[in-house]
Structures are given as structure tokens and as C-alpha cells.
Design a protein around this motif. Sequence first.
Motif, PDB file in Angstrom:
ATOM      1  N   THR A 137       0.841  -1.189   0.000  1.00  0.00           N
ATOM      2  CA  THR A 137       0.000   0.000   0.000  1.00  0.00           C
ATOM      3  C   THR A 137       0.884   1.250   0.000  1.00  0.00           C
ATOM      4  O   THR A 137       2.102   1.170   0.171  1.00  0.00           O
ATOM      5  CB  THR A 137      -0.914   0.041   1.243  1.00  0.00           C
ATOM      6  OG1 THR A 137      -0.072   0.168   2.383  1.00  0.00           O
ATOM      7  CG2 THR A 137      -1.756  -1.211   1.369  1.00  0.00           C
ATOM      8  N   VAL A 138       0.221   2.388  -0.192  1.00  0.00           N
ATOM      9  CA  VAL A 138       0.920   3.678  -0.195  1.00  0.00           C
ATOM     10  C   VAL A 138       1.725   3.842   1.090  1.00  0.00           C
ATOM     11  O   VAL A 138       2.925   4.143   1.071  1.00  0.00           O
ATOM     12  CB  VAL A 138      -0.129   4.803  -0.336  1.00  0.00           C
ATOM     13  CG1 VAL A 138       0.497   6.161  -0.054  1.00  0.00           C
ATOM     14  CG2 VAL A 138      -0.765   4.756  -1.718  1.00  0.00           C
ATOM     15  N   LEU A 139       1.047   3.593   2.206  1.00  0.00           N
ATOM     16  CA  LEU A 139       1.697   3.781   3.499  1.00  0.00           C
ATOM     17  C   LEU A 139       2.838   2.788   3.692  1.00  0.00           C
ATOM     18  O   LEU A 139       3.905   3.140   4.204  1.00  0.00           O
ATOM     19  CB  LEU A 139       0.647   3.617   4.601  1.00  0.00           C
ATOM     20  CG  LEU A 139       1.053   4.095   5.987  1.00  0.00           C
ATOM     21  CD1 LEU A 139       1.411   5.571   5.968  1.00  0.00           C
ATOM     22  CD2 LEU A 139      -0.074   3.850   6.980  1.00  0.00           C
ATOM     23  N   PHE A 152       8.374   1.665   4.293  1.00  0.00           N
ATOM     24  CA  PHE A 152       9.491   0.781   3.931  1.00  0.00           C
ATOM     25  C   PHE A 152      10.721   1.609   3.555  1.00  0.00           C
ATOM     26  O   PHE A 152      11.813   1.386   4.076  1.00  0.00           O
ATOM     27  CB  PHE A 152       9.105  -0.141   2.776  1.00  0.00           C
ATOM     28  CG  PHE A 152      10.246  -0.990   2.288  1.00  0.00           C
ATOM     29  CD1 PHE A 152      10.714  -2.051   3.037  1.00  0.00           C
ATOM     30  CD2 PHE A 152      10.868  -0.715   1.079  1.00  0.00           C
ATOM     31  CE1 PHE A 152      11.769  -2.831   2.596  1.00  0.00           C
ATOM     32  CE2 PHE A 152      11.929  -1.477   0.625  1.00  0.00           C
ATOM     33  CZ  PHE A 152      12.377  -2.542   1.395  1.00  0.00           C
ATOM     34  N   PHE A 153      10.512   2.589   2.668  1.00  0.00           N
ATOM     35  CA  PHE A 153      11.669   3.367   2.230  1.00  0.00           C
ATOM     36  C   PHE A 153      12.195   4.265   3.342  1.00  0.00           C
ATOM     37  O   PHE A 153      13.392   4.540   3.405  1.00  0.00           O
ATOM     38  CB  PHE A 153      11.350   4.142   0.947  1.00  0.00           C
ATOM     39  CG  PHE A 153      11.371   3.237  -0.251  1.00  0.00           C
ATOM     40  CD1 PHE A 153      12.582   2.839  -0.802  1.00  0.00           C
ATOM     41  CD2 PHE A 153      10.210   2.729  -0.785  1.00  0.00           C
ATOM     42  CE1 PHE A 153      12.622   1.966  -1.873  1.00  0.00           C
ATOM     43  CE2 PHE A 153      10.238   1.858  -1.863  1.00  0.00           C
ATOM     44  CZ  PHE A 153      11.447   1.476  -2.407  1.00  0.00           C
ATOM     45  N   ALA A 154      11.297   4.689   4.240  1.00  0.00           N
ATOM     46  CA  ALA A 154      11.779   5.454   5.395  1.00  0.00           C
ATOM     47  C   ALA A 154      12.661   4.566   6.263  1.00  0.00           C
ATOM     48  O   ALA A 154      13.753   4.969   6.675  1.00  0.00           O
ATOM     49  CB  ALA A 154      10.592   5.987   6.193  1.00  0.00           C
ATOM     50  N   PHE A 180      -5.692   7.896   0.090  1.00  0.00           N
ATOM     51  CA  PHE A 180      -5.514   6.568  -0.529  1.00  0.00           C
ATOM     52  C   PHE A 180      -4.436   5.758   0.176  1.00  0.00           C
ATOM     53  O   PHE A 180      -3.859   4.858  -0.413  1.00  0.00           O
ATOM     54  CB  PHE A 180      -5.119   6.726  -2.004  1.00  0.00           C
ATOM     55  CG  PHE A 180      -5.944   7.713  -2.753  1.00  0.00           C
ATOM     56  CD1 PHE A 180      -7.248   7.414  -3.090  1.00  0.00           C
ATOM     57  CD2 PHE A 180      -5.424   8.946  -3.102  1.00  0.00           C
ATOM     58  CE1 PHE A 180      -8.025   8.332  -3.769  1.00  0.00           C
ATOM     59  CE2 PHE A 180      -6.186   9.867  -3.783  1.00  0.00           C
ATOM     60  CZ  PHE A 180      -7.497   9.559  -4.116  1.00  0.00           C
ATOM     61  N   LYS A 181      -4.131   6.103   1.422  1.00  0.00           N
ATOM     62  CA  LYS A 181      -2.921   5.528   2.007  1.00  0.00           C
ATOM     63  C   LYS A 181      -3.007   4.014   2.195  1.00  0.00           C
ATOM     64  O   LYS A 181      -1.986   3.355   2.288  1.00  0.00           O
ATOM     65  CB  LYS A 181      -2.570   6.231   3.319  1.00  0.00           C
ATOM     66  CG  LYS A 181      -3.523   6.006   4.460  1.00  0.00           C
ATOM     67  CD  LYS A 181      -3.011   6.739   5.679  1.00  0.00           C
ATOM     68  CE  LYS A 181      -4.018   6.639   6.812  1.00  0.00           C
ATOM     69  NZ  LYS A 181      -3.600   7.440   7.955  1.00  0.00           N
ATOM     70  N   HIS A 182      -4.224   3.457   2.242  1.00  0.00           N
ATOM     71  CA  HIS A 182      -4.325   2.003   2.384  1.00  0.00           C
ATOM     72  C   HIS A 182      -4.595   1.310   1.056  1.00  0.00           C
ATOM     73  O   HIS A 182      -4.929   0.130   1.007  1.00  0.00           O
ATOM     74  CB  HIS A 182      -5.395   1.639   3.403  1.00  0.00           C
ATOM     75  CG  HIS A 182      -5.028   2.068   4.787  1.00  0.00           C
ATOM     76  ND1 HIS A 182      -3.866   1.659   5.398  1.00  0.00           N
ATOM     77  CD2 HIS A 182      -5.637   2.917   5.664  1.00  0.00           C
ATOM     78  CE1 HIS A 182      -3.788   2.214   6.599  1.00  0.00           C
ATOM     79  NE2 HIS A 182      -4.834   3.000   6.769  1.00  0.00           N
TER      80      HIS A 182
END
Lengths: 310, 372
Positions: free
Chosen positions: A101-103, A108-110, A134-136
Motif C-alpha cells: 500500500t501507499v503507506l 518501507f523506504f523510510a 488513498f494511504k491504504h
Amino acid sequence: MEKSISSNPAVIIQGLRKTYENKSVTAIKHLDLSVGDGELLALIGPDGAGKTSLFRILATLILPDEGMVRVLGHDVVREFEALRLITGYMPGRFALYQDLTVLENLSFFATVFNTTIEENYDLIKDIYGQLEPFKHRRASQLSGGMKQKLALCCTLVHKPSILLLDEPTTGVDPVSRQEFWDILGKLKEEGMTMIVSTPYMDEARRCDRIAMMHHGELLDISTPDDLISSFGKPLYAVQSDRMFALLQDLRKYDATDTCFAFGEAHHVTFKKPIEPADLNGYLQMQGHHHIDIQRIQPTVEDCFMDQLAS
Amino acid sequence: MSTFKYVLAKEFQQIRRNPTIVRMMLAVPIIQLIVLPFAADYEIKQMNLAVVDMDHSTYSRELIREMTASGYFQLANYAASFPEAKEAVERNEADLILEIPAHFERDLVREDGATLAVHANAINQVKGGLSQMYAGQIIRRFNNHIRAEWLQWPRFSPVALLSIEPQLWFNPHIDYHLFMVPGILAVLITMVGSFLASMNIVQEKEAGTIEQINVTPIKKYQFLLGKMIPFWVLGMITLTIGLIVAYLIYGIVSVGPLWVVYAFSAFYLVAVLGIGLLISTFADNQQQATFVSFFFVMVFILMSGLYTPVESMPGWAKVIAYANPVTYMIQVVRGVMIKGSGFMDILPYVGIIGAFGIFFNGLAVWRYRKTV
């Protein structure tokens, strides 16, 4: 042309050369380039000009064959680890996990950069604000524009000092493109150094300087205004009722220097000053009607086509 | 370390989201273990028998009765002449012809010997060979039987009667399933380790996500371990499902300790994951990875002694079989589950598989470094 660069450039490239497949394919022939600190540089050029290779070298993904490349004082070959921490690279192709998902993508990249979304939230809050509803949603189900915003968000999450954006708006609708460039504008205000390649000349117009690449070489680098004022020749936009025949007839015309199809009209330059009435008469003889000849201001694209032709 | 944990969590998340992998992981062991051992059963029953009886005597009838009563043959054709019986074979209605010549009984009684002809259809060589063998056994038994009837028994047998009582160890009933199921278990975890793992890494290449990963500070070993550990776990789960299916459907219970199977699989999966990793360094997309994996898995399975014993292979094939990790896995699983081998018995195999693991993983990591 090098005068406009500040005293300590963010990117210094000297004598860069890059080939593929045992030197049989040359991507970058010879390149010298400096990008100032906090500068927004547009990279334009036809396909195969070497833009993506340049980005990949700057992002420490591939090694140059020859030459020196320093980004923010770090050598891209020897100090790639330090460089990766402060570089934000957004590849031309959407390269996030479609099944997350967006979040999840963002955190992950953070996490892999040893940071959190909250830590650098101020940098991404404008874009993330648009993504939040749309974060989910899984990345695969986002629209093209949203995907690019998410990719930019993931590129920014570790607060890089330089952004490398390889055609970030290709295939994105005009409204999203506009929004995307507004975001880049804000980042510029915060002092971010950015190199952006784009096929859209209106986008290049918004940058501090435009670098034109062709066949692995730098054709020209200047500010958009300098570029346009260096055009030097009168430029005409010509229209008629039979546009395809018009292009051929214009190219057959004795005085014509260059003639390219540009959307609704053909842009024409001439070897010597002409009278529009003469041209009108010639075109009428060729059987054209509703002829419209206008003297116009050159655009970045005209300059680019002109550079390529010469 | 927290970064690595997150990388792992992401991999598990993605596998969980992939309905195909989850379904395949449950369905493949169950279906393979149910279908393959039944389909690849070497024991052949109910072969069609054509009889050409030119004698029509008591003995000939008795012989035919013994043939059909054995359970291996059913009387499909009672032909008047040999050409007629041969036609039945040609029509694929008979697998074996038993030809009883005229005066069979008379010759047997008077001359103390008579000839019979047995013709087997050897289009399917296994079936042909087996039918011939079964027929031979039945005829021999028939022969002993009538001779015993004729004998006027003295107090002590004038001829020493030697009889052989075969003892088949570890698999006394020659239960084919007991032989096949452990082998298929070994093949299954080979598939999970090499096939799925290589596909997963190549998928990152194909989607371009590996570019984005490469510009992050994630170390290569973190990325690769993050890819391998989930499939190591998947392999273990597949093994467990397979063992449960083996018990529920075939009632196969390991004679040796199960932890030895798990311990060996733990090593074995590392070696197989190395193969998967190696394939992924050669392939740029999933099609290539599928094709290359398929090729290797095919060769590994056919040359592993799953169907045919390695000992009966020609010399050059033995070399391939012994350079094939699947061979050792099958031997260990069969050894522990059927024979009851303990950890000390399989220790040499752990060494061999360890060497395979170091070789494949070393080569893969070296290749991976080169390709960036």
C-alpha cells in the motif's frame, strides 16, 4: 555560460564517458557539466541521448568508464555509500512495490534509510496530503499521477540534499503534471538541488537552466531566456486547410531553412528575410486555402529543434 | 538490524499478499502427493490375457485357472488359433498370449515335460517385462504343484527341497507409496527453494524495484537474506504439509526421528536457495527464470533416483546423479523415513550438502556482485 554557476557546485562532471556492451554502444561520449547548489536543471534531448545513463551514474547505480563525477563533494565511484544517504533518485519507470500500500511503501523506504515518516514529515507533507486519502490502497491501483507523487514522496522521505528525477511526468495528465511541478517549485524554495529530465518543453521553461543532450554530448546549456533570445532568426507559424501537403510544400519553397510540424501550425525559418505576401502567393499557387502566416516568438522546443538541426 | 527486520517483514507481507503462492503452497504438496504415487505405480494388476488352448485337457484348464486366479491376469480372449490371439494383441485387447499346444497334458505325463509359449506385448516395456515375469512365476508354481501331486512320498524326501523365502527389509510389502512419497517430498521442497525464490528476485528486476533498492543504504547481503529466509520458511512449511499428507493419506509414519528430516532439510534448503539465487543472476525476466529453473529442476529430478535407482544408471549418468543435490535429499528422506536412519547415519550427507550450499551460494553472490 558557466558564469551563472555558484562558487561551490552541487554536481561536477568532467570528461565523463559511458559505454555499454564492451564499448560497442556509447551512451555518453564526452560530458562536462556543473550544477549549482540549489539549482533546478532541466535535462532535455531525444531518446538515446544519454540522459538516463547520466542519472544512473549520478545515482551510483552504474560506473562511468572515464571521467570524474562528484555529487555534493562525494565521488560517485569511491564514496557511493555516503552519497546514497543524501541522494534521492526517482527512476523513469515506476519502481515501487505494486503489491504494497501507499503507506507501506513509504514506511518501507523510510525504514531502510533509518528514518521515519514523522521525522521528515515537513518535507513531504504537501504531497502526502494529496496521497493520504488513498494511504491504504495498493500502489498498483493508483492513477499514473498519484503513482508519480508517491514515488516522489518515497524519494523525499529520507530528506535528500539532491534530487535526480528521470522523466517524472511522462505519461501523466496535464493537471497532475502542473501539481507535480508546483511541488518541485516548493522544494526549490527550500534550497533543494534538482536535476529533472523531461520531454515537455513547457516544463523545461520552468527550470533555472536547460541542458540539451544529443548523442551522448551536451549541445547547449543556458537559462530559458538566454536560450530563446539566442534563437536569432525570425520564426513564422503557418497554417492552411491542408496541413500535410503544406509541410511538404513549405519544405520545397526555395527560401525555407527549417520547417517542423508543431501542433496546430508549422514553424518555419528562412535563409533570408521574406515577405509573408510572397509566401502566401506561393502557397495559393500550390492550391492552399485559409492560409495564415504569423510571426511568433520562439519556444524552448523551437530552440531545441534548431540546435538539433544545426 | 531493525532495517533488516523491516526488509524481512516486507518480504513476508508480499508473499502473504500473493494469493497464487499461498494457494500453490497448500495445493501443490497435496495434489502431487495424491496423484503422483498412484499414477507412477509400477505394480501392474489385471493385465489382459489371451489364451490359445489347443489341448483342452484338465491340466490346461487348471493352468488357465491358476493364471486368472492370481489376480494379475484376467481372461480377455479365448482364441481358437494363434493368429486370432495375435490380432487381439494388435487391437490392444490383450497384453499376454499363453499358447498351450496340443497334447500338452499327454506330453507332460508321458515324457515328463512339455512346452508352452508365452508372448508378451512389449510396447510398454515395463508392463511387458512384468507380465512375462508374473506368468513365469505362475507356471513354475503350477509345475511344482502337479509334480508334488505325482510324488509317492517316502518317509524322507529323496530330493533335497530347497525353498527360498524372500525377506524384503524396510518395505516388506513392496508398498510403492512408501518408496515414492518421501522422494516426492524431496522434489517439492526443491521446487519451492529454487523455482519460487529465483522468480521472486527476478520479479524485482522486472518491476524495476531493484533500482530503487540499490540506491538505498540496504546492503546486498541484507537484501539477499531478506529474499532467502522467507522461502526457507516456505520450504519448511511445504515439508510439514507433505508429511501430514503422507500420514493422512498413506499412513506413512517416519521410522527414524523426524527432526533429522527437518535438520537435513534446513541445510538442503540453503543449497537449493543458492541454486535459485544463481538462476536469478542469469535471468532478466520471469520467463527466462522459469525456463532455466524448469530445465534444472527437470534434470535434477530425472537424475535423482526418484524413479530409477542411481546404482542402475550408466557411468556417465551416475556422475550427474552424484553431482545433483536432489539425489542426496531423496536418499536421506527415504533413509530416515523408511529405514530409520539417525543423525549420525546421514552426517556424511550433511557434509556433501553443505559443500553444495557453499558452492552454489558462493557462485551466486560472486555473480551478483558483478552484475551490480
